[in-house]
Design an enzyme around this catalytic site. Structure first.
Site, PDB file in Angstrom:
ATOM      1  CG  ASN A  54       4.057 -10.392 -60.610  1.00  0.00           C
ATOM      2  OD1 ASN A  54       4.869 -10.291 -61.527  1.00  0.00           O
ATOM      3  ND2 ASN A  54       3.070  -9.533 -60.429  1.00  0.00           N
ATOM      4  CD  GLU A  56      -1.421  -9.990 -60.837  1.00  0.00           C
ATOM      5  OE1 GLU A  56      -2.373  -9.805 -61.636  1.00  0.00           O
ATOM      6  OE2 GLU A  56      -0.823  -9.070 -60.232  1.00  0.00           O
ATOM      7  CB  CYS A  65       5.224 -12.424 -54.421  1.00  0.00           C
ATOM      8  SG  CYS A  65       3.901 -11.480 -53.655  1.00  0.00           S
ATOM      9  CD  GLU A  67       9.329 -10.316 -53.839  1.00  0.00           C
ATOM     10  OE1 GLU A  67       8.395 -10.757 -54.550  1.00  0.00           O
ATOM     11  OE2 GLU A  67       9.323  -9.190 -53.340  1.00  0.00           O
ATOM     12  CB  CYS A 100       4.308  -8.288 -49.803  1.00  0.00           C
ATOM     13  SG  CYS A 100       4.387 -10.071 -50.010  1.00  0.00           S
ATOM     14  CB  CYS A 103       7.969 -11.550 -50.277  1.00  0.00           C
ATOM     15  SG  CYS A 103       6.945 -12.108 -51.654  1.00  0.00           S
TER      16      CYS A 103
HETATM   17  N1  THU Z   1       4.089  -8.567 -55.803  1.00  0.00           N
HETATM   18  C1  THU Z   1       5.254  -9.265 -55.882  1.00  0.00           C
HETATM   19  O1  THU Z   1       5.488 -10.003 -56.842  1.00  0.00           O
HETATM   20  N2  THU Z   1       6.141  -9.139 -54.870  1.00  0.00           N
HETATM   21  C2  THU Z   1       5.957  -8.363 -53.760  1.00  0.00           C
HETATM   22  O2  THU Z   1       6.763  -8.386 -52.841  1.00  0.00           O
HETATM   23  C3  THU Z   1       4.803  -7.472 -53.691  1.00  0.00           C
HETATM   24  C4  THU Z   1       3.732  -7.712 -54.689  1.00  0.00           C
HETATM   25  C5  THU Z   1       3.092  -8.723 -56.877  1.00  0.00           C
HETATM   26  C6  THU Z   1       1.866  -9.474 -56.448  1.00  0.00           C
HETATM   27  C7  THU Z   1       0.835  -8.971 -57.440  1.00  0.00           C
HETATM   28  O3  THU Z   1       0.886  -9.782 -58.598  1.00  0.00           O
HETATM   29  C8  THU Z   1       1.318  -7.577 -57.793  1.00  0.00           C
HETATM   30  O4  THU Z   1       2.653  -7.474 -57.315  1.00  0.00           O
HETATM   31  C9  THU Z   1       0.497  -6.466 -57.175  1.00  0.00           C
HETATM   32  O5  THU Z   1       0.378  -6.637 -55.816  1.00  0.00           O
END
Ligand code: THU
Length: 146
Positions: A54, A56, A65, A67, A100, A103
């Site tokens: 991920n 941010e 994310c 994925e 999520c 994703c």
């Molecule tokens: N996140 C992911 O990388 N993948 C997911 O499927 C769910 C959330 C990350 C996004 C963010 O940087 C952190 O998790 C908290 O939400």
């Protein structure tokens, strides 16, 4: 031959390999806002493996994310015809985490209903699911014909 034709099922050693790659990718996560470091590793149907983490952003909704990072890298490396046979998702926070909704749709784009998705349960084991179970009624763009 399309990548889809080469599917042979996933082995435990491939799951272990994907998990190790996802964990390595997660150590590179850029997560200064949530501190939640995620890694994802894809098994493509030709046997290739591609990982992502991920990334941010101060404007929170621009976060990518793990994925999605992995899929962007896979398309960059192997082109638009990739087919995902399996995905393993991990985090470095010892937390249960499911992919999520966004994703799930992104994985669906390059998958089959039986594509396998593994994600961490509360006890640290990987929960095994499929794209069809995680995202019934996925959005599919149909031509309207007018
Ligand atoms: N996140 C992911 O990388 N993948 C997911 O499927 C769910 C959330 C990350 C996004 C963010 O940087 C952190 O998790 C908290 O939400």
């Amino acid at each position: 031959m399309s990548q889809r034709d080469n599917d042979i099922g996933i082995s435990q050693s491939q799951i272990d390999d994907l998990r190790a790659r996802a964990l390595a990718a997660a150590t590179n996560a850029y997560a200064p806002y949530s501190q939640f470091r995620v890694g994802a590793a894809l098994l493509l149907s030709d046997g290739s493996m591609v990982a992502g983490c991920n990334v941010e952003n101060a404007s929170y909704r621009l976060t990518t994310c793990a994925e999605q990072s992995a899929i962007s890298s896979a398309v960059t490396l192997y082109g638009p015809s990739i087919h995902i046979q399996a995905v393993v998702i991990v985090n470095l926070n010892n937390a249960a985490s499911q992919p999520c909704g966004g994703c799930r749709q992104t994985i669906h784009e390059f998958s089959s209903p039986d594509t396998e998705v593994f994600f961490p349960a509360a006890d640290g084991t990987l929960t095994r699911s499929t794209v069809a179970d995680l995202l019934p009624h996925a959005f599919i763009l149909e031509e309207s014909g007018h």
